[in-house]
Design a protein around this motif. Sequence first.
Motif, short mmCIF file in Angstrom:
data_model
loop_
_atom_site.label_atom_id
_atom_site.label_comp_id
_atom_site.label_asym_id
_atom_site.label_seq_id
_atom_site.Cartn_x
_atom_site.Cartn_y
_atom_site.Cartn_z
N THR A 105 12.12 9.00 -0.05
CA THR A 105 12.69 10.06 -0.88
C THR A 105 11.67 11.10 -1.32
N ASN A 106 10.38 10.82 -1.11
CA ASN A 106 9.30 11.69 -1.58
C ASN A 106 9.33 11.89 -3.10
N ALA A 107 9.83 10.90 -3.80
CA ALA A 107 9.92 10.97 -5.26
C ALA A 107 8.62 10.46 -5.88
N LEU B 279 22.50 1.78 1.57
CA LEU B 279 23.70 1.49 2.33
C LEU B 279 23.37 0.89 3.69
N SER B 280 22.25 1.29 4.26
CA SER B 280 21.93 0.89 5.64
C SER B 280 20.96 -0.30 5.73
N VAL B 281 20.54 -0.84 4.59
CA VAL B 281 19.63 -1.98 4.60
C VAL B 281 20.14 -3.05 3.63
N GLU B 282 19.71 -4.28 3.83
CA GLU B 282 20.11 -5.35 2.91
C GLU B 282 19.41 -5.18 1.56
N THR B 283 18.10 -4.97 1.63
CA THR B 283 17.31 -4.68 0.43
C THR B 283 16.22 -3.68 0.81
N ALA B 284 15.71 -3.00 -0.20
CA ALA B 284 14.60 -2.06 0.02
C ALA B 284 13.65 -2.18 -1.15
N ASP B 285 12.37 -2.14 -0.85
CA ASP B 285 11.42 -2.23 -1.96
C ASP B 285 11.09 -0.83 -2.49
N PHE B 286 10.47 -0.82 -3.64
CA PHE B 286 10.15 0.41 -4.36
C PHE B 286 9.32 1.36 -3.50
N VAL B 287 8.33 0.82 -2.82
CA VAL B 287 7.44 1.65 -2.00
C VAL B 287 8.23 2.34 -0.87
N TYR B 288 9.11 1.60 -0.23
CA TYR B 288 9.95 2.15 0.84
C TYR B 288 10.79 3.31 0.30
N LEU B 289 11.46 3.08 -0.84
CA LEU B 289 12.30 4.13 -1.42
C LEU B 289 11.48 5.34 -1.84
N LYS B 290 10.31 5.09 -2.37
CA LYS B 290 9.42 6.17 -2.80
C LYS B 290 8.99 7.02 -1.60
N GLU B 291 8.62 6.36 -0.51
CA GLU B 291 8.19 7.08 0.69
C GLU B 291 9.35 7.86 1.33
N VAL C 254 21.03 5.63 -2.98
CA VAL C 254 22.22 4.86 -2.63
C VAL C 254 22.49 4.95 -1.13
N SER C 255 22.30 6.11 -0.55
CA SER C 255 22.50 6.27 0.90
C SER C 255 21.52 5.42 1.69
N LEU C 256 20.27 5.38 1.27
CA LEU C 256 19.28 4.54 1.95
C LEU C 256 19.65 3.06 1.83
#
Length: 93
Positions: free
Chosen positions: A35-37, A21-33, A17-19
Amino acid sequence: MRELDPLLHSQLRLAIVSLLLSVETADFVYLKEKTNATAENLSVQLEKLETAGYIQVKKEFVGKKTHTSCQLTDTGRKALEDYIDALREYLNL
């Protein structure tokens, strides 16, 4: 004192959610990288946030691959603001 939102109190969900907040959209790969999830854990947490109405998830095909993008909703933005306000109360800020 206000109770902390248990959905956002999870480290990974709070990070997502914090990530967002600062972007319009984010793709799965971006979030994965960021968050290291693992892919599996990230998928589960995205589903929980989507079910709560905190994020909107869009899945589409790009060529032969699926592309998942996420966006913070107004509900999610408000939930994060409330969570931060509650933390401030706990910290006496």
